[in-house]
Design a protein around this motif. Structure first.
Motif, PDB file in Angstrom:
ATOM      1  N   ASN A  34       3.266 -49.053 -45.349  1.00  0.00           N
ATOM      2  CA  ASN A  34       3.455 -47.617 -46.313  1.00  0.00           C
ATOM      3  C   ASN A  34       4.724 -46.609 -45.865  1.00  0.00           C
ATOM      4  O   ASN A  34       5.114 -46.689 -44.796  1.00  0.00           O
ATOM      5  N   PRO A  35       4.867 -45.331 -46.843  1.00  0.00           N
ATOM      6  CA  PRO A  35       6.166 -45.084 -45.796  1.00  0.00           C
ATOM      7  C   PRO A  35       4.866 -44.140 -44.856  1.00  0.00           C
ATOM      8  O   PRO A  35       6.408 -43.773 -44.230  1.00  0.00           O
ATOM      9  N   ILE A  36       4.085 -44.084 -43.888  1.00  0.00           N
ATOM     10  CA  ILE A  36       4.146 -43.457 -42.950  1.00  0.00           C
ATOM     11  C   ILE A  36       3.183 -44.242 -41.541  1.00  0.00           C
ATOM     12  O   ILE A  36       3.076 -43.821 -40.675  1.00  0.00           O
ATOM     13  N   GLU A  37       3.013 -45.066 -42.235  1.00  0.00           N
ATOM     14  CA  GLU A  37       2.353 -46.282 -40.654  1.00  0.00           C
ATOM     15  C   GLU A  37       2.889 -47.920 -41.212  1.00  0.00           C
ATOM     16  O   GLU A  37       3.754 -48.181 -41.616  1.00  0.00           O
ATOM     17  N   PRO A  38       2.939 -47.544 -39.834  1.00  0.00           N
ATOM     18  CA  PRO A  38       3.554 -48.882 -39.385  1.00  0.00           C
ATOM     19  C   PRO A  38       3.053 -50.617 -40.307  1.00  0.00           C
ATOM     20  O   PRO A  38       1.849 -50.226 -39.717  1.00  0.00           O
ATOM     21  N   SER A  39       3.801 -51.204 -39.603  1.00  0.00           N
ATOM     22  CA  SER A  39       3.141 -52.660 -40.084  1.00  0.00           C
ATOM     23  C   SER A  39       2.849 -53.453 -38.787  1.00  0.00           C
ATOM     24  O   SER A  39       3.061 -52.601 -37.637  1.00  0.00           O
ATOM     25  N   VAL A  40       2.185 -55.065 -39.314  1.00  0.00           N
ATOM     26  CA  VAL A  40       1.850 -55.813 -38.068  1.00  0.00           C
ATOM     27  C   VAL A  40       2.763 -55.924 -37.033  1.00  0.00           C
ATOM     28  O   VAL A  40       3.458 -55.716 -35.683  1.00  0.00           O
ATOM     29  N   LEU A  41       4.237 -55.674 -37.810  1.00  0.00           N
ATOM     30  CA  LEU A  41       5.710 -55.669 -37.475  1.00  0.00           C
ATOM     31  C   LEU A  41       5.635 -54.816 -36.593  1.00  0.00           C
ATOM     32  O   LEU A  41       6.378 -54.108 -35.297  1.00  0.00           O
ATOM     33  N   GLY A  42       5.632 -53.470 -37.019  1.00  0.00           N
ATOM     34  CA  GLY A  42       6.144 -52.148 -36.487  1.00  0.00           C
ATOM     35  C   GLY A  42       5.555 -51.987 -35.034  1.00  0.00           C
ATOM     36  O   GLY A  42       5.825 -51.130 -34.572  1.00  0.00           O
ATOM     37  N   GLY A  43       4.204 -52.367 -35.722  1.00  0.00           N
ATOM     38  CA  GLY A  43       3.570 -51.956 -34.742  1.00  0.00           C
ATOM     39  C   GLY A  43       3.254 -52.619 -33.024  1.00  0.00           C
ATOM     40  O   GLY A  43       3.464 -51.869 -32.376  1.00  0.00           O
TER      41      GLY A  43
END
Length: 80
Positions: A34-43
């Protein structure tokens, strides 16, 4: 928020400290749940960057922004 990020970034570079700039690391829509939380890929990108800094950065010497940018790119390539 940008003004705070810029102050932190300048202070880290001025003191030669490693800094993981999430604005540079998480640069694709898929990196966010979402606009402020990383996804699994971002994490995964963030975790890989942290591991790379801890494992590869020489904390006994100052680093340049150029060195850190290369480290981010290497870490991002490993997480994909």
């Amino acid at each position: 928020m940008t003004i705070f990020n810029d102050v932190i970034t300048r202070a880290a570079f001025r003191h030669g400290l490693p800094l993981i700039d999430l604005r540079l690391l998480c640069n694709e829509d898929a990196d966010f749940a979402n606009p402020i939380e990383p996804s699994v890929l971002g994490g995964a990108k963030i975790a890989t960057a942290i591991a790379a800094v801890v494992a590869e950065h020489d904390f006994a010497r100052r680093c340049s922004p150029f060195e850190l940018t290369n480290l981010y790119r290497q870490a991002a390539g490993r997480s994909l």
